[in-house]
Write an enzyme that holds these catalytic residues in place. Structure first.
Site, PDB file in Angstrom:
ATOM      1  N   GLY A   1       2.151   5.087 -14.704  1.00 55.03           N
ATOM      2  CA  GLY A   1       2.204   5.197 -13.240  1.00 55.03           C
ATOM      3  C   GLY A   1       3.000   4.081 -12.590  1.00 55.03           C
ATOM      4  O   GLY A   1       2.734   2.914 -12.821  1.00 55.03           O
ATOM      5  N   SER A   2       3.977   4.427 -11.754  1.00 58.60           N
ATOM      6  CA  SER A   2       4.872   3.391 -11.245  1.00 58.60           C
ATOM      7  C   SER A   2       5.878   3.988 -10.268  1.00 58.60           C
ATOM      8  O   SER A   2       5.673   5.077  -9.743  1.00 58.60           O
ATOM      9  CB  SER A   2       5.596   2.729 -12.421  1.00 58.60           C
ATOM     10  OG  SER A   2       5.995   3.715 -13.357  1.00 58.60           O
ATOM     11  N   ARG A   3       7.009   3.279 -10.069  1.00 59.83           N
ATOM     12  CA  ARG A   3       8.023   3.729  -9.124  1.00 59.83           C
ATOM     13  C   ARG A   3       9.397   3.222  -9.541  1.00 59.83           C
ATOM     14  O   ARG A   3       9.507   2.154 -10.148  1.00 59.83           O
ATOM     15  CB  ARG A   3       7.682   3.197  -7.732  1.00 59.83           C
ATOM     16  CG  ARG A   3       8.477   3.837  -6.605  1.00 59.83           C
ATOM     17  CD  ARG A   3       7.991   3.311  -5.280  1.00 59.83           C
ATOM     18  NE  ARG A   3       8.857   2.266  -4.749  1.00 59.83           N
ATOM     19  CZ  ARG A   3       8.501   1.418  -3.795  1.00 59.83           C
ATOM     20  NH1 ARG A   3       7.283   1.459  -3.293  1.00 59.83           N
ATOM     21  NH2 ARG A   3       9.349   0.527  -3.347  1.00 59.83           N
TER      22      ARG A   3
END
Length: 232
Positions: free
Chosen positions: A189-191
């Site tokens: 999970g991240s960007r």
């Protein structure tokens, strides 16, 4: 075509970064299941989810000049003008930025949005705030790449998130890369932020779904013909 080749064509590949995690979950499943079978089922589910998380599907990447391709699977969380991280050396004036937020259910292999040469890689330690927050661009741990092209320099920033605690970069400074090539991975999970030169025009809006290596985020000139593709 052999049976093994047929199976390989049907099964989504797993990125090597996930092997150790999948193996660890698998061993834990066997151990727990030998003591209490319900725990074994839970472990089997966790192992399957881990394999799903580290999937690395082949993508059909547009090769036409003037297109900027999504570096990540996920949802477009921001489209606007923001100052780039200072460590990238792209100046202090706001640049157009497109952010792609990846949930734990998205594929987390990141790809190059454009073809070019990597002229800078800059890692910056930081916090682990929710990657969907605006201040995550400034406060969170991140790894930035600057890709030099004939149209200008692009910034690609991998940002760690609330769950993501490990950024992996596959490329090196000075290396030439093709659009859609694998450049890194962020675990759990991240960007990813893409900073565009002034000639770019965004083609996506907040809330749009993006597919790494396939979705066109922006174009550098109007009317690009999207006919040529590569599998990557």
């Amino acid at each position: 075509m052999s049976l093994i080749e047929s199976i390989r064509k049907q099964v989504t590949p797993i990125h090597p970064e996930g092997y150790v995690f999948i193996a660890s979950f698998g061993v834990a499943t066997l151990v727990l299941g030998s003591f209490f079978s319900p725990l074994g089922w839970i472990g089997a589910f966790a192992t399957a989810w881990c394999a799903y998380f580290f999937r690395d599907p082949v993508r059909q990447t547009p090769l036409d000049e003037g297109l900027v391709i999504s570096p990540a699977d996920g949802v477009i969380s921001a489209v606007g003008f923001f100052p780039p991280p200072p460590e990238l050396g792209l100046g202090v004036e706001p640049l157009q930025r497109i952010s792609v937020f990846m949930s734990v259910f998205d594929c987390h292999v990141n790809r190059a949005p454009v073809a070019g040469r990597i002229v800078k890689i800059a890692y910056k330690p930081g916090l682990f705030l929710n990657a969907d927050l605006d201040k995550a661009s400034e406060d969170n741990e991140r790894n930035g790449l600057v890709i030099e092209t004939a149209a200008g320099r692009f910034g690609v920033v991998q940002i760690a998130g609330l769950v993501a605690r490990r950024i992996v970069c596959f490329v090196r400074q000075g290396e030439s890369i093709g659009v859609g090539d694998r450049i890194g991975l962020i675990r759990f999970g991240s960007r990813v932020d893409v900073y565009l030169p002034g000639t770019a025009r965004a083609l996506v809006t907040v809330g749009s779904k993006a597919v790494a290596g396939e979705t066109v985020l922006a174009e550098l000139r109007a009317g690009a013909n999207r006919r040529a593709f590569k599998s990557s």
